[in-house]
Design an enzyme around this catalytic site. Structure first.
Site, PDB file in Angstrom:
ATOM      1  CE  LYS A  25     -40.708  -2.706 -10.261  1.00 16.35           C
ATOM      2  NZ  LYS A  25     -40.944  -4.072 -10.732  1.00 16.35           N
ATOM      3  CE1 TYR A  41     -62.897  24.536 -15.922  1.00 16.59           C
ATOM      4  CE2 TYR A  41     -62.091  22.799 -14.476  1.00 16.59           C
ATOM      5  CZ  TYR A  41     -61.951  24.051 -15.040  1.00 16.59           C
ATOM      6  OH  TYR A  41     -60.874  24.810 -14.732  1.00 16.59           O
TER       7      TYR A  41
HETATM    8  C1  LIG Z   1     -41.032  -5.096  -9.716  1.00 19.59           C
HETATM    9  C2  LIG Z   1     -40.307  -6.356  -9.683  1.00 19.59           C
HETATM   10  C3  LIG Z   1     -40.274  -7.130  -8.519  1.00 19.59           C
HETATM   11  C4  LIG Z   1     -41.069  -6.798  -7.278  1.00 19.59           C
HETATM   12  O1  LIG Z   1     -42.420  -7.097  -7.478  1.00 19.59           O
HETATM   13  P1  LIG Z   1     -43.520  -6.818  -6.338  1.00 19.59           P
HETATM   14  O2  LIG Z   1     -44.745  -7.450  -6.872  1.00 19.59           O
HETATM   15  O3  LIG Z   1     -43.621  -5.350  -6.206  1.00 19.59           O
HETATM   16  O4  LIG Z   1     -43.007  -7.467  -5.111  1.00 19.59           O
HETATM   17  C5  LIG Z   1     -39.502  -8.279  -8.508  1.00 19.59           C
HETATM   18  N1  LIG Z   1     -38.801  -8.642  -9.613  1.00 19.59           N
HETATM   19  C6  LIG Z   1     -38.818  -7.931 -10.754  1.00 19.59           C
HETATM   20  C7  LIG Z   1     -38.042  -8.394 -11.926  1.00 19.59           C
HETATM   21  C8  LIG Z   1     -39.574  -6.762 -10.826  1.00 19.59           C
HETATM   22  O5  LIG Z   1     -39.589  -6.062 -11.959  1.00 19.59           O
END
Ligand SMILES: *Cc1c(COP(=O)(O)O)cnc(C)c1O
Length: 372
Positions: free
Chosen positions: A41, A262
């Protein structure tokens, strides 16, 4: 084509080591007995969707998961012999069919409303657990959904959940509680239906428990990208996969009371030597990562004291001439890993990686060394 200049002070750079991704994937395939679902993702956690998917595919991964339909289709356009699981509920049934994307069956209401459009799509039934973003919320709902799905000739190939507590070690041991709730739901569901795929665990859960009994797959993200999911996790097979570096573009001596940046963001309370590094928040480096933390130059750590859009100021030792203009300043790398700052409270691993600016950084991919 991006031109990479040879002078080290030319541009800050982000190096992504695909070989590390490959090694992490190989290890996780072993750990899951071949049941690895690679979570890609958000542009593969900002490592680049296409490159990451290709690398994982080379390592042997044939199952991918992402939140968006758009990215599911991009993966399908790369490979037609992989499974793609879309995590978010999706009502674009024609696209799911056309691209053979496996979808989540998020609730009994979803099934009731859409069952006439859901034919010829592979579904995985979702248990909401404590996450409650979507999914069935009671055992009754799970069982009724299974019955109605069978009655309606819906292809119910899998069942899944997402643990909201797997990355935490709280007093109440909430993870154990949500896990036992899920195992109870799973047992009841498996009594009335045979699921080909059972998938629940993220990186943290897999690392804590190994692949759970009666589970065919684990859904792993951050471990693939070289960050351990929690403090104290085993690092033996963890390959850190990115290096972010700038270079020292000038060195200044400050008298007592003189300032730099700054609004005098750093003021010398004694004679000081500072270095200006050509990277700032405009390159996606988090202010929280900089202030109160350090940077690696020639194998030594130095404190960072100020940050601007394109520059960061490092405090050097006043009588030490070992740091020179042109030297590399490493913010993330093998010896100064992203997860060190995660554990120091800067933010999640993905929170530090995601903002890195591909438009301003020289982006370099190191290839996989030993192809299968
Ligand atoms: C992001 C996600 C994962 C992976 O999680 P990690 O902690 O990065 O391994 C697994 N399942 C779902 C539904 C997610 O959204």
């Amino acid at each position: 084509m991006q031109k990479i200049y040879n002078k080290p002070e030319s541009n800050p750079r982000l190096t992504i080591d695909l070989d590390a991704l490959h090694k992490n994937a190989r290890h996780l395939i072993g750990m899951t007995g071949g049941g690895l679902i690679a979570v890609v993702k958000n542009d593969a956690y900002h490592f680049g969707l296409e490159r990451a998917v290709e690398t994982f595919y080379q390592a042997g991964v044939r199952f991918f998961a992402t939140t968006s339909l758009r990215d599911s289709i991009r993966i399908r356009d790369l490979y037609d012999d992989v499974d793609i699981f879309m995590l978010n509920p999706c009502r674009d049934f024609d696209s799911l069919r056309d691209y053979s994307i496996t979808a989540t069956l998020a609730s009994l209401d979803f099934l009731r409303e859409n069952k006439d459009s859901m034919h010829d799509i592979s579904y995985h039934l979702e248990w909401a657990g404590q996450m409650r973003r979507s999914g069935c919320r009671s055992k009754k709902e799970v069982l009724e959904t299974i019955r109605l799905a069978k009655e309606s000739n819906i292809k119910l190939d899998g069942i899944w959940t997402h643990f909201s507590w797997a990355d935490e070690f709280d007093q109440e041991n909430s993870y154990e509680k949500e896990k036992s709730d899920w195992l109870d739901i799973l047992e009841s569901a498996q009594k009335i239906h045979k699921f080909k795929v059972v998938q629940a665990q993220n990186s943290a859960s897999l690392q804590r428990d190994g692949l759970l009994d009666n589970h065919s797959h684990a859904r792993v993200g951050i471990s693939l990208y070289g960050c351990p999911p929690y403090k104290g996790a085993d690092l033996t097979n963890n390959h850190h996969a990115l290096t972010l570096s700038g270079s020292i573009i000038s060195i200044k001596d400050l008298e007592i009371g003189e300032s730099i940046g700054y609004c005098s963001s750093f003021k010398a309370d004694k004679k000081s030597r500072v270095g200006v590094i050509n990277i700032g928040y405009g390159d996606g480096l988090l202010r929280k990562r900089v202030m109160g933390h350090d940077v690696l130059i020639n194998g030594r750590r130095y404190p960072l004291v100020s940050m601007m859009m394109s520059h960061t100021i490092v405090l050097l030792n006043e009588d030490d001439n070992s740091v020179k203009v042109g030297d590399q300043a490493i913010f993330y790398g093998q010896d100064i890993p992203v997860y060190e700052y995660t554990f120091k409270g800067v933010g999640a691993n993905s929170e530090q990686i995601s903002p890195l600016n591909f438009q301003t950084l020289d982006l370099i991919y190191l290839p996989v060394k030993n192809r299968l």
